[in-house]
Write an enzyme that holds these catalytic residues in place. Structure first.
Site, mmCIF file in Angstrom:
data_model
loop_
_atom_site.group_PDB
_atom_site.id
_atom_site.type_symbol
_atom_site.label_atom_id
_atom_site.label_comp_id
_atom_site.label_asym_id
_atom_site.label_seq_id
_atom_site.Cartn_x
_atom_site.Cartn_y
_atom_site.Cartn_z
ATOM 1 N N SER A 1 0.825 -1.210 0.000
ATOM 2 C CA SER A 1 0.000 0.000 0.000
ATOM 3 C C SER A 1 0.857 1.257 0.000
ATOM 4 C CB SER A 1 -0.909 0.017 1.227
ATOM 5 O OG SER A 1 -1.682 -1.149 1.285
HETATM 6 N N1 SAH Z 1 0.006 -4.834 4.079
HETATM 7 C C1 SAH Z 1 0.610 -5.420 2.917
HETATM 8 C C2 SAH Z 1 -0.292 -5.222 1.730
HETATM 9 C C3 SAH Z 1 -0.449 -6.486 0.937
HETATM 10 S S1 SAH Z 1 -1.735 -6.468 -0.275
HETATM 11 C C4 SAH Z 1 1.992 -4.842 2.706
HETATM 12 O O1 SAH Z 1 2.384 -3.978 3.491
HETATM 13 O O2 SAH Z 1 2.701 -5.268 1.809
HETATM 14 C C5 SAH Z 1 -2.945 -7.523 0.483
HETATM 15 C C6 SAH Z 1 -2.514 -8.940 0.759
HETATM 16 O O3 SAH Z 1 -3.657 -9.651 1.237
HETATM 17 C C7 SAH Z 1 -1.993 -9.723 -0.438
HETATM 18 O O4 SAH Z 1 -0.692 -10.168 -0.176
HETATM 19 C C8 SAH Z 1 -2.972 -10.887 -0.568
HETATM 20 O O5 SAH Z 1 -2.371 -12.092 -0.991
HETATM 21 C C9 SAH Z 1 -3.505 -10.999 0.848
HETATM 22 N N2 SAH Z 1 -4.796 -11.683 0.996
HETATM 23 C C10 SAH Z 1 -5.910 -11.614 0.220
HETATM 24 N N3 SAH Z 1 -6.889 -12.396 0.724
HETATM 25 C C11 SAH Z 1 -6.394 -12.968 1.858
HETATM 26 C C12 SAH Z 1 -6.919 -13.873 2.831
HETATM 27 N N4 SAH Z 1 -8.154 -14.358 2.758
HETATM 28 N N5 SAH Z 1 -6.125 -14.247 3.860
HETATM 29 C C13 SAH Z 1 -4.851 -13.773 3.961
HETATM 30 N N6 SAH Z 1 -4.291 -12.922 3.068
HETATM 31 C C14 SAH Z 1 -5.055 -12.526 2.026
#
Ligand code: SAH
Length: 219
Positions: free
Chosen positions: A67
């Site tokens: 993000s």
């Molecule tokens: N906070 C993270 C943002 C990652 S984007 C950072 O700082 O990099 C959101 C993430 O949520 C992705 O990696 C995606 O794979 C994960 N995601 C989506 N659905 C999910 C679920 N049901 N359980 C766990 N992770 C999930």
């Protein structure tokens, strides 16, 4: 503290990012300090490393994104953490926000569904996080019942509605931040538990990748 002596070329850009955040209303000193000691450039792929301190989302592989820093900052400031909380994060991704959280809460539990991302995040969290983080590969929409209830829950992916297990795992007075809406556009909601009631308040429009799972979107 961390990346400074090794890669001093990133110190200036990181400082400027902090100044921009302060100018935009981020004034929680603990939050600003967490950003100051966390080397975002190590959490993004080498090809976009030169852009690590722009206030922009960046690709982290597997179709996911880290993000925008100001979005993390807003999330973290909104939670008003005191350092004593037990926090659940859904969507570890790069592990960047996990590390920020480790400096702001007592215990951090973070779940990621994509194994390749979690493996990479694990190394970085071990190196740059405080020693209070537990990671799990799985469907975060189910929460992490073994360690519930949580004082704060941060959902870093967007859901069609608040997953029931996460509601159930929110402690009394606990706060959950979660983007709710369509696949492409959502509203960031803050959900607070007051006894059996859940209060919901909208914080503004956001754009997150989809939350995929039993209580999220289908794959
Ligand atoms: N906070 C993270 C943002 C990652 S984007 C950072 O700082 O990099 C959101 C993430 O949520 C992705 O990696 C995606 O794979 C994960 N995601 C989506 N659905 C999910 C679920 N049901 N359980 C766990 N992770 C999930």
């Amino acid at each position: 503290m961390v990346a400074g002596p090794v890669e001093p070329q990133f110190n200036g850009p990181r400082r400027r990012l902090l100044e921009t955040m302060q100018a935009n209303g981020i004034n929680d000193l603990a939050v600003l300090r967490a950003f100051d000691v966390t080397p975002r450039h190590l959490f993004v792929p080498t090809g976009v490393r030169h852009r690590a301190y722009e206030d922009a989302p960046l690709p982290i592989g597997n179709g996911q994104t880290i993000s925008q820093p100001s979005v993390h900052a807003r999330y973290l400031q909104e939670l008003k953490l005191t350092g004593r909380e037990k926090v659940l994060e859904i969507g570890t991704g790069s592990g960047y926000q996990t590390v920020l959280l480790s400096h702001l809460a007592a215990q951090v539990f973070s779940i990621e569904r994509i194994g390749a991302l979690l493996d990479r995040a694990r190394d970085l969290v071990q190196q740059y996080g405080a020693r209070n983080v537990s990671l799990l590969q799985g469907d975060g929409t189910l929460g992490w019942r073994e360690f519930a209830p949580f004082d704060a829950i941060l959902v870093s992916a967007a859901a069609p509605r608040v997953p029931t297990p996460l509601e159930q795992q929110l402690a009394e007075g606990g706060r959950m931040l979660i983007p709710i809406g369509e696949r492409a556009d959502q509203t960031l909601m803050i959900v607070t538990r007051r006894g059996p009631e859940l209060q919901q308040r909208a914080l503004g429009p956001v754009r997150f990748v989809p939350l995929v799972g039993a209580y999220g979107w289908q794959d």
